[in-house]
Scaffold this motif. Structure first.
Motif, PDB file in Angstrom:
ATOM      1  N   MET A 110       0.810  -1.228   0.000  1.00 53.09           N
ATOM      2  CA  MET A 110       0.000   0.000   0.000  1.00 53.09           C
ATOM      3  C   MET A 110       0.841   1.275   0.000  1.00 53.09           C
ATOM      4  N   ALA A 111       2.054   1.219  -0.514  1.00 52.00           N
ATOM      5  CA  ALA A 111       2.930   2.395  -0.546  1.00 52.00           C
ATOM      6  C   ALA A 111       2.340   3.484  -1.438  1.00 52.00           C
ATOM      7  N   ARG A 112       2.520   4.709  -1.016  1.00 53.05           N
ATOM      8  CA  ARG A 112       2.185   5.898  -1.792  1.00 53.05           C
ATOM      9  C   ARG A 112       3.317   6.881  -1.578  1.00 53.05           C
ATOM     10  N   GLY A 113       3.535   7.721  -2.585  1.00 58.67           N
ATOM     11  CA  GLY A 113       4.577   8.724  -2.439  1.00 58.67           C
ATOM     12  C   GLY A 113       5.072   9.189  -3.785  1.00 58.67           C
ATOM     13  N   PHE A 114       6.354   9.540  -3.818  1.00 57.56           N
ATOM     14  CA  PHE A 114       6.937  10.029  -5.067  1.00 57.56           C
ATOM     15  C   PHE A 114       8.393   9.615  -5.142  1.00 57.56           C
ATOM     16  N   ALA A 115       8.895   9.619  -6.359  1.00 54.24           N
ATOM     17  CA  ALA A 115      10.302   9.327  -6.612  1.00 54.24           C
ATOM     18  C   ALA A 115      10.891  10.492  -7.391  1.00 54.24           C
ATOM     19  N   ASN A 116      11.953  11.079  -6.875  1.00 55.56           N
ATOM     20  CA  ASN A 116      12.695  12.089  -7.623  1.00 55.56           C
ATOM     21  C   ASN A 116      13.767  11.362  -8.424  1.00 55.56           C
ATOM     22  N   LEU A 117      13.825  11.643  -9.713  1.00 62.49           N
ATOM     23  CA  LEU A 117      14.791  11.011 -10.595  1.00 62.49           C
ATOM     24  C   LEU A 117      15.832  12.028 -11.022  1.00 62.49           C
ATOM     25  N   LYS A 118      17.082  11.584 -11.086  1.00 63.39           N
ATOM     26  CA  LYS A 118      18.165  12.435 -11.570  1.00 63.39           C
ATOM     27  C   LYS A 118      18.998  11.613 -12.536  1.00 63.39           C
ATOM     28  N   CYS A 119      19.126  12.112 -13.762  1.00 63.48           N
ATOM     29  CA  CYS A 119      19.921  11.415 -14.777  1.00 63.48           C
ATOM     30  C   CYS A 119      21.403  11.609 -14.469  1.00 63.48           C
ATOM     31  N   ILE A 120      22.111  10.506 -14.262  1.00 65.85           N
ATOM     32  CA  ILE A 120      23.541  10.534 -13.978  1.00 65.85           C
ATOM     33  C   ILE A 120      24.340  10.403 -15.270  1.00 65.85           C
ATOM     34  N   PHE A 121      23.822   9.591 -16.211  1.00 69.04           N
ATOM     35  CA  PHE A 121      24.501   9.323 -17.480  1.00 69.04           C
ATOM     36  C   PHE A 121      23.444   9.060 -18.534  1.00 69.04           C
ATOM     37  N   PHE A 122      23.637   9.622 -19.746  1.00 67.86           N
ATOM     38  CA  PHE A 122      22.734   9.348 -20.863  1.00 67.86           C
ATOM     39  C   PHE A 122      23.514   9.379 -22.169  1.00 67.86           C
ATOM     40  N   ASN A 123      23.408   8.307 -22.961  1.00 70.49           N
ATOM     41  CA  ASN A 123      24.036   8.225 -24.272  1.00 70.49           C
ATOM     42  C   ASN A 123      22.939   8.408 -25.318  1.00 70.49           C
ATOM     43  N   VAL A 124      22.947   9.546 -26.006  1.00 68.79           N
ATOM     44  CA  VAL A 124      21.890   9.879 -26.960  1.00 68.79           C
ATOM     45  C   VAL A 124      21.822   8.881 -28.109  1.00 68.79           C
ATOM     46  N   SER A 125      22.949   8.393 -28.575  1.00 64.28           N
ATOM     47  CA  SER A 125      22.936   7.497 -29.746  1.00 64.28           C
ATOM     48  C   SER A 125      22.423   6.098 -29.419  1.00 64.28           C
ATOM     49  N   THR A 126      22.625   5.615 -28.191  1.00 66.35           N
ATOM     50  CA  THR A 126      22.176   4.262 -27.841  1.00 66.35           C
ATOM     51  C   THR A 126      20.936   4.254 -26.964  1.00 66.35           C
ATOM     52  N   GLY A 127      20.654   5.367 -26.299  1.00 67.55           N
ATOM     53  CA  GLY A 127      19.545   5.415 -25.352  1.00 67.55           C
ATOM     54  C   GLY A 127      19.904   4.875 -23.980  1.00 67.55           C
ATOM     55  N   ASP A 128      21.141   4.442 -23.778  1.00 69.88           N
ATOM     56  CA  ASP A 128      21.568   3.918 -22.481  1.00 69.88           C
ATOM     57  C   ASP A 128      21.603   5.043 -21.448  1.00 69.88           C
ATOM     58  N   SER A 129      21.198   4.716 -20.225  1.00 72.42           N
ATOM     59  CA  SER A 129      21.224   5.736 -19.181  1.00 72.42           C
ATOM     60  C   SER A 129      21.421   5.093 -17.812  1.00 72.42           C
ATOM     61  N   ILE A 130      21.872   5.915 -16.886  1.00 70.82           N
ATOM     62  CA  ILE A 130      21.918   5.562 -15.472  1.00 70.82           C
ATOM     63  C   ILE A 130      21.133   6.654 -14.764  1.00 70.82           C
ATOM     64  N   VAL A 131      20.100   6.252 -14.018  1.00 70.60           N
ATOM     65  CA  VAL A 131      19.217   7.200 -13.360  1.00 70.60           C
ATOM     66  C   VAL A 131      19.179   6.893 -11.869  1.00 70.60           C
ATOM     67  N   GLU A 132      19.360   7.932 -11.053  1.00 74.36           N
ATOM     68  CA  GLU A 132      19.279   7.799  -9.609  1.00 74.36           C
ATOM     69  C   GLU A 132      17.862   8.112  -9.160  1.00 74.36           C
ATOM     70  N   TYR A 133      17.295   7.231  -8.326  1.00 71.50           N
ATOM     71  CA  TYR A 133      15.950   7.411  -7.776  1.00 71.50           C
ATOM     72  C   TYR A 133      16.062   7.682  -6.279  1.00 71.50           C
ATOM     73  N   THR A 134      15.416   8.756  -5.819  1.00 75.66           N
ATOM     74  CA  THR A 134      15.278   9.034  -4.390  1.00 75.66           C
ATOM     75  C   THR A 134      13.789   9.015  -4.100  1.00 75.66           C
ATOM     76  N   MET A 135      13.345   8.065  -3.259  1.00 78.20           N
ATOM     77  CA  MET A 135      11.915   7.878  -3.029  1.00 78.20           C
ATOM     78  C   MET A 135      11.510   8.323  -1.629  1.00 78.20           C
ATOM     79  N   VAL A 136      10.339   8.941  -1.570  1.00 77.95           N
ATOM     80  CA  VAL A 136       9.701   9.273  -0.309  1.00 77.95           C
ATOM     81  C   VAL A 136       8.388   8.504  -0.290  1.00 77.95           C
ATOM     82  N   LEU A 137       8.236   7.620   0.715  1.00 75.32           N
ATOM     83  CA  LEU A 137       7.084   6.713   0.751  1.00 75.32           C
ATOM     84  C   LEU A 137       6.314   6.831   2.047  1.00 75.32           C
TER      85      LEU A 137
END
Length: 139
Positions: A110-137
């Motif tokens: 029954m979790a509710r809340g939000f996740a803040n996402l921050k892109c750490i790495f993104f390769n435009v040609s491949t679409g590869d990414s590393i994204v940091e999630y900080t969640m408040v639940l």
């Protein structure tokens, strides 16, 4: 082969009207299924503590916009066997963005809340990414 060398997002649907005239990595109407590792930190050598599995749908005609349903399943540590589910629009060109937490299992039932996402790495040609999630639940 290490996990970061394997494809973790696979296109499963692309609308006929977008297949020949759109060279975007995310043509409108395209659907991907994802199975990404969930790690303790952004370094690819960080300990894997679970996986993020779900679906991305390209839903923006005039902008790079995905709708994401993801389930963060923990397979290691204190939250082993539990998961957190998010469902939100994902303006992937934004370095920082927010997802809605819509539920969970196990310790996150029954979790509710939000996740803040921050892109750490993104390769435009491949679409590869590393994204940091900080969640408040609240659960």
């Amino acid at each position: 082969m290490a996990w970061w060398q394997k494809a973790s997002a696979v296109r499963v649907v692309q609308a006929n009207g977008t297949s020949n005239n759109n060279t975007s990595l995310t043509p409108f109407g395209t659907i991907w299924v994802v199975d990404d590792p969930l790690t303790e930190g952004p370094d690819p050598n960080s300990m894997v503590i679970g996986n993020s599995r779900g679906v991305y749908v390209s839903a923006g005609h005039d902008e790079l916009m995905l709708v994401a349903y993801l389930d963060f399943g923990f397979t290691n540590g204190e939250f082993n066997g539990s998961s957190i589910s998010v469902l939100s629009r994902n303006p992937v060109a934004d370095i920082e963005r927010e997802f809605a937490v819509v539920g969970g299992r196990g310790k996150f039932r029954m979790a509710r809340g939000f996740a803040n996402l921050k892109c750490i790495f993104f390769n435009v040609s491949t679409g590869d990414s590393i994204v940091e999630y900080t969640m408040v639940l609240r659960h």
